[in-house]
Scaffold this motif. Sequence first.
Motif, mmCIF file in Angstrom:
data_model
loop_
_atom_site.group_PDB
_atom_site.id
_atom_site.type_symbol
_atom_site.label_atom_id
_atom_site.label_comp_id
_atom_site.label_asym_id
_atom_site.label_seq_id
_atom_site.Cartn_x
_atom_site.Cartn_y
_atom_site.Cartn_z
ATOM 1 N N ARG A 328 0.836 -1.206 0.000
ATOM 2 C CA ARG A 328 0.000 0.000 0.000
ATOM 3 C C ARG A 328 0.865 1.247 0.000
ATOM 4 O O ARG A 328 0.569 2.236 -0.683
ATOM 5 C CB ARG A 328 -0.930 0.000 1.215
ATOM 6 N N ILE A 329 1.942 1.219 0.768
ATOM 7 C CA ILE A 329 2.852 2.367 0.808
ATOM 8 C C ILE A 329 3.507 2.574 -0.553
ATOM 9 O O ILE A 329 3.594 3.700 -1.061
ATOM 10 C CB ILE A 329 3.921 2.171 1.904
ATOM 11 N N ARG A 330 3.967 1.478 -1.167
ATOM 12 C CA ARG A 330 4.643 1.588 -2.467
ATOM 13 C C ARG A 330 3.714 2.193 -3.515
ATOM 14 O O ARG A 330 4.097 3.082 -4.287
ATOM 15 C CB ARG A 330 5.111 0.205 -2.921
ATOM 16 N N VAL A 331 2.471 1.739 -3.521
ATOM 17 C CA VAL A 331 1.495 2.240 -4.498
ATOM 18 C C VAL A 331 1.144 3.701 -4.196
ATOM 19 O O VAL A 331 1.005 4.516 -5.118
ATOM 20 C CB VAL A 331 0.239 1.351 -4.482
ATOM 21 N N ALA A 332 0.996 4.046 -2.916
ATOM 22 C CA ALA A 332 0.633 5.418 -2.549
ATOM 23 C C ALA A 332 1.710 6.407 -2.986
ATOM 24 O O ALA A 332 1.402 7.493 -3.489
ATOM 25 C CB ALA A 332 0.405 5.509 -1.041
ATOM 26 N N VAL A 333 2.976 6.028 -2.829
ATOM 27 C CA VAL A 333 4.066 6.916 -3.246
ATOM 28 C C VAL A 333 4.108 7.024 -4.768
ATOM 29 O O VAL A 333 4.266 8.117 -5.340
ATOM 30 C CB VAL A 333 5.420 6.402 -2.705
ATOM 31 N N LYS A 334 3.938 5.904 -5.449
ATOM 32 C CA LYS A 334 3.989 5.912 -6.909
ATOM 33 C C LYS A 334 2.842 6.737 -7.495
ATOM 34 O O LYS A 334 3.001 7.445 -8.503
ATOM 35 C CB LYS A 334 3.942 4.475 -7.435
ATOM 36 N N ASN A 335 1.671 6.673 -6.850
ATOM 37 C CA ASN A 335 0.501 7.410 -7.337
ATOM 38 C C ASN A 335 0.630 8.922 -7.155
ATOM 39 O O ASN A 335 -0.181 9.671 -7.708
ATOM 40 C CB ASN A 335 -0.762 6.910 -6.641
ATOM 41 N N ARG A 336 1.599 9.359 -6.368
ATOM 42 C CA ARG A 336 1.844 10.797 -6.253
ATOM 43 C C ARG A 336 2.385 11.372 -7.564
ATOM 44 O O ARG A 336 2.319 12.569 -7.787
ATOM 45 C CB ARG A 336 2.839 11.061 -5.112
#
Length: 355
Positions: A328-336
């Motif tokens: 979830r963290i990896r996706v949240a950062v990438k979605n920025r």
Amino acid sequence: MLGTLPVLLRPISPATYSTFTTGVDFAALSLTAVMLFGHLRTNRGVPFAMLFATYLTMGVLAVAQLVFPLESRGLVASSLVAFPLGILLYVTFERLIGSRGDSSERALRIVGFLCAALLSFSALVFGFSALERSTALFAIGVVLLHALALTIALTWASKRTSLRLWLLVALWASALEAALFAIVGSHNFPLSRYASSIDALIACTTVLLSVLSETTVLYGRLANLASHDDLTGLPNRRAFDERFDYVLSHAHRHASTVTMMVIDIDFFKAFNDRYGHLRGDQALQEVSQAIMSCLGRKTDMVARFGGEEFVVLLGASTEAGATEFAERIRVAVKNRKLPNPDSNFGVITVSIGIA
């Protein structure tokens, strides 16, 4: 033991009670003056030196009443002049030159003692001379002085601070004492004397409460600065170490698990070299916000470990749960979608290690 009981129950004479109340006034005023004297080290401004001088003057007048009890009437009258005059000068100095300064500590202390000496001299001269000429005119003059000090303190307030608020309370109490002195001072001096003691205690208590409350607030701010990162607002490594020790010992006692994640921003050095440190700081803030948005429990913690590294601490988490959380963290950062041409994905991404 019982033989001394009648002596203890014997009524206290007015002279003894007056001496006792004066001693309490002196102790309270001196304590306040000492506290303000110590605060000159951090608040290096002439107005604060004037406030210290005001309370020092009140303490000097209180001890003078102990040494010269026959002159108590004139000394009480002098204190009625000294306090509003000192507060008036404090507010005026604060308005004209500001509440803080860069003067040396030694110079400010000299200024404070000189102001106390001048204030004491002026109050004594005016108090004794005016009281001898006409009690009624003196009472009217003191009431007008308090009214002037209250008006200026209310209208010249550049900002509403707790100290200014409590000084207004003390000034109101002093104004009530002046009004009481004007009404019954010439006929019932003991009543005015006791009112003076109450006023002195109020003046000291209000300032002490203000100083203590401001000290508490400053201590809280200092503790927050010591445990949080200025850039991201996250707990820093020191706070993480303290939390980690607690969580680890708690897990040992309850036979539970602890999960630790180390998050590193990919190719961040190249990003800094390309866009500069200002953009790098903005990227760190964005990444920290993305990580924080993934936290779901109050017991979980994210901290900045140093540079472009972050650390997450999870309590009572399974391996599968930790892996899902990291994703979830990896996706949240990438979605920025923060642009990073040096990355294989064209945006800022993170690598996460789980233990």
